[in-house]
Write a protein that holds these residues in place. Structure first.
Motif, PDB file in Angstrom:
ATOM      1  N   ALA A 177      17.954  93.629 -26.014  1.00  0.00           N
ATOM      2  CA  ALA A 177      17.552  92.124 -26.254  1.00  0.00           C
ATOM      3  C   ALA A 177      18.708  92.969 -27.927  1.00  0.00           C
ATOM      4  CB  ALA A 177      16.354  91.651 -26.760  1.00  0.00           C
ATOM      5  N   LYS A 178      19.116  92.267 -28.465  1.00  0.00           N
ATOM      6  CA  LYS A 178      20.100  92.797 -29.733  1.00  0.00           C
ATOM      7  C   LYS A 178      20.289  91.807 -30.581  1.00  0.00           C
ATOM      8  CE  LYS A 178      25.129  92.593 -28.317  1.00  0.00           C
ATOM      9  NZ  LYS A 178      25.339  91.753 -29.392  1.00  0.00           N
ATOM     10  N   ASP A 179      20.713  92.401 -31.600  1.00  0.00           N
ATOM     11  CA  ASP A 179      20.981  90.896 -32.610  1.00  0.00           C
ATOM     12  C   ASP A 179      22.701  90.824 -32.286  1.00  0.00           C
ATOM     13  OD1 ASP A 179      18.922  91.420 -34.269  1.00  0.00           O
ATOM     14  OD2 ASP A 179      20.202  92.110 -36.155  1.00  0.00           O
ATOM     15  N   LYS A 180      23.021  89.487 -32.258  1.00  0.00           N
ATOM     16  CA  LYS A 180      23.893  89.167 -31.816  1.00  0.00           C
ATOM     17  C   LYS A 180      25.735  89.650 -32.351  1.00  0.00           C
ATOM     18  CE  LYS A 180      23.502  84.585 -29.909  1.00  0.00           C
ATOM     19  NZ  LYS A 180      23.442  83.355 -30.185  1.00  0.00           N
ATOM     20  N   ASP A 181      24.879  90.541 -34.003  1.00  0.00           N
ATOM     21  CA  ASP A 181      26.572  90.929 -34.478  1.00  0.00           C
ATOM     22  C   ASP A 181      26.419  92.031 -34.844  1.00  0.00           C
ATOM     23  OD1 ASP A 181      24.406  90.974 -36.169  1.00  0.00           O
ATOM     24  OD2 ASP A 181      25.407  90.380 -37.607  1.00  0.00           O
ATOM     25  N   GLU A 182      25.008  93.086 -33.593  1.00  0.00           N
ATOM     26  CA  GLU A 182      24.816  94.223 -33.492  1.00  0.00           C
ATOM     27  C   GLU A 182      25.962  94.959 -32.727  1.00  0.00           C
ATOM     28  OE1 GLU A 182      21.408  97.358 -32.592  1.00  0.00           O
ATOM     29  OE2 GLU A 182      21.751  95.177 -32.587  1.00  0.00           O
ATOM     30  N   ALA A 183      26.878  95.863 -32.328  1.00  0.00           N
ATOM     31  CA  ALA A 183      28.047  96.506 -31.394  1.00  0.00           C
ATOM     32  C   ALA A 183      26.681  96.973 -30.625  1.00  0.00           C
ATOM     33  CB  ALA A 183      27.609  98.589 -32.870  1.00  0.00           C
ATOM     34  N   ASP A 184      27.634  96.905 -29.484  1.00  0.00           N
ATOM     35  CA  ASP A 184      27.063  97.744 -28.203  1.00  0.00           C
ATOM     36  C   ASP A 184      26.612  98.773 -28.142  1.00  0.00           C
ATOM     37  OD1 ASP A 184      27.799  94.445 -27.425  1.00  0.00           O
ATOM     38  OD2 ASP A 184      29.728  95.273 -27.046  1.00  0.00           O
ATOM     39  N   LYS A 188      19.158  99.360 -29.089  1.00  0.00           N
ATOM     40  CA  LYS A 188      18.578  97.946 -28.215  1.00  0.00           C
ATOM     41  C   LYS A 188      17.155  97.707 -29.125  1.00  0.00           C
ATOM     42  CE  LYS A 188      23.284  96.812 -27.387  1.00  0.00           C
ATOM     43  NZ  LYS A 188      23.598  98.217 -27.888  1.00  0.00           N
ATOM     44  N   SER A 189      16.811  96.941 -28.744  1.00  0.00           N
ATOM     45  CA  SER A 189      15.988  95.715 -29.274  1.00  0.00           C
ATOM     46  C   SER A 189      14.983  96.335 -27.546  1.00  0.00           C
ATOM     47  CB  SER A 189      15.084  94.659 -29.542  1.00  0.00           C
ATOM     48  OG  SER A 189      15.570  94.423 -30.911  1.00  0.00           O
ATOM     49  N   ILE A 190      13.890  97.066 -27.139  1.00  0.00           N
ATOM     50  CA  ILE A 190      12.949  96.632 -26.021  1.00  0.00           C
ATOM     51  C   ILE A 190      11.946  95.926 -26.433  1.00  0.00           C
ATOM     52  CG2 ILE A 190      11.936  98.340 -24.477  1.00  0.00           C
ATOM     53  CD1 ILE A 190      14.570  98.353 -24.511  1.00  0.00           C
ATOM     54  N   ASN A 191      11.641  95.382 -25.237  1.00  0.00           N
ATOM     55  CA  ASN A 191      10.486  94.797 -25.892  1.00  0.00           C
ATOM     56  C   ASN A 191       9.522  94.750 -24.020  1.00  0.00           C
ATOM     57  OD1 ASN A 191      10.603  92.727 -27.980  1.00  0.00           O
ATOM     58  ND2 ASN A 191      12.287  92.522 -26.736  1.00  0.00           N
ATOM     59  N   TYR A 192       8.436  96.027 -23.968  1.00  0.00           N
ATOM     60  CA  TYR A 192       8.017  96.595 -22.707  1.00  0.00           C
ATOM     61  C   TYR A 192       6.032  95.533 -23.309  1.00  0.00           C
ATOM     62  CZ  TYR A 192       6.928  99.225 -19.250  1.00  0.00           C
ATOM     63  OH  TYR A 192       6.660 100.047 -17.720  1.00  0.00           O
ATOM     64  N   ASN A 193       5.923  94.675 -21.833  1.00  0.00           N
ATOM     65  CA  ASN A 193       5.405  93.627 -21.768  1.00  0.00           C
ATOM     66  C   ASN A 193       4.415  93.517 -21.329  1.00  0.00           C
ATOM     67  OD1 ASN A 193       5.492  91.412 -23.675  1.00  0.00           O
ATOM     68  ND2 ASN A 193       8.227  92.357 -22.361  1.00  0.00           N
TER      69      ASN A 193
END
Length: 308
Positions: A177-184, A188-193
């Motif tokens: 996931a990422k912020d919508k206005d964040e550069a590609d 990036k956010s990682i959620n390891y569940n």
């Protein structure tokens, strides 16, 4: 001497999309930074350093390894709120963070007591459909985030599609996931569940990291999952069909259905925390303890609370 945990490694936090009262106007950046610093200060004072056996309510025990730090429920919930999450206090058990100089992860531990989760639907799930549900849930959560002055986030895709081990009753999956206005090209956010099913419900251990660190950090999630053991009588195999409650949803819902939308899986991406990281460090310094000293010290071999 009082323990201090740095907010620098609080890169990404996920949690509940439960409704919250909208505020007339978002809080100022100064007030958010002050609360985040205060929340980490309280967490560091209340927590415990490994190696230590940590009781997880009345359900299980966690063998907290050396170099890890456990933050209790109340203080952990405060940290999560300060990082922009709508928190269901009743589900949070605590947080685990690393105390090594290069650690940049958090693990959020929750326990959801909604009954025995049937796992027979694991063989039929579709990863694409589950991903769509998560994307839809993130969009709904963005309404609250905007109202409270935090950036909207976007679910991009899987880091690891859902995998369930029928022998151990453990589920693992990971989301990008990422912020919508964040550069590609930004981290990036990682959620390891990871999930551990039990007789009365399940534990969720959510590792929060980023795309540049996850290759190494994911071992933390597997280690903690292996270090969690249900108490006798609370294990998945202790289930009694004649007396025990069965959850209203199955295993699939823990990834992309009812439970995902109810509990949430919405990341606070790097932009906010990295923007404030330097100021947070300066703020913590006024409390009389150096943040970096916490990272550099060696954990006590006797499993004490880790005073500096």
């Amino acid at each position: 001497m009082q323990k201090v945990i740095s907010a620098v490694f609080a890169l990404f936090v996920v949690l509940s999309s439960l409704p919250a009262f909208a505020q007339a106007s978002p809080p100022s950046e100064a007030s958010r930074k002050a609360e985040l610093a205060a929340a980490w200060q309280a967490a560091s004072a209340a927590g415990a350093a490994g190696p230590k056996d940590v009781s997880l309510i009345d359900q299980a025990a966690l063998k907290l390894p050396a170099g890890y730090f456990f933050v209790p429920q109340a203080e952990g919930a405060r940290v999560l709120r300060a990082l922009g999450n709508v928190v269901n206090d009743t589900s949070i058990v605590g947080l685990v963070v690393g105390t090594g100089p290069n650690d940049g992860w958090i693990v959020v531990i929750r326990y959801i007591k909604e009954g025995y989760i049937k796992d027979d639907d694991a063989k039929n799930w579709n990863a694409d459909d589950l991903l769509k549900n998560l994307k839809d849930g993130a969009e709904e959560s963005n309404k609250d985030r905007v109202a409270r002055g935090f950036p909207e986030m976007q679910v991009i895709g899987w880091v690891q599609p859902p995998n369930y081990d029928t022998a151990t009753h453990r589920l693992v999956w990971s989301l990008l996931a990422k912020d919508k206005d964040e550069a590609d090209n930004a981290a990036k956010s990682i959620n390891y569940n990871t999930y551990a099913l039990g007789r009365d419900g399940y534990f969720s251990l959510n590792l929060l990291s980023n795309s540049e660190r996850i290759a190494g950090d994911k071992s933390v999630a597997h280690e903690l999952l292996g270090d969690l053991a249900y108490n006798t009588g609370k294990r998945y195999e202790d289930f009694s069909a004649s007396t025990d409650r069965i959850a209203e949803y199955g295993l699939m819902a823990l990834v992309g259905g009812v439970a995902a939308k109810k509990l949430g899986l919405f990341a606070l991406a790097a932009a906010f925390v990295l923007k404030f990281a330097k100021i947070i460090l300066i703020g913590l310094g006024v409390f009389g303890a150096g943040v970096l000293n916490f990272f550099r010290r060696k954990p006590r071999s006797n499993g004490a609370d880790g005073a500096a």
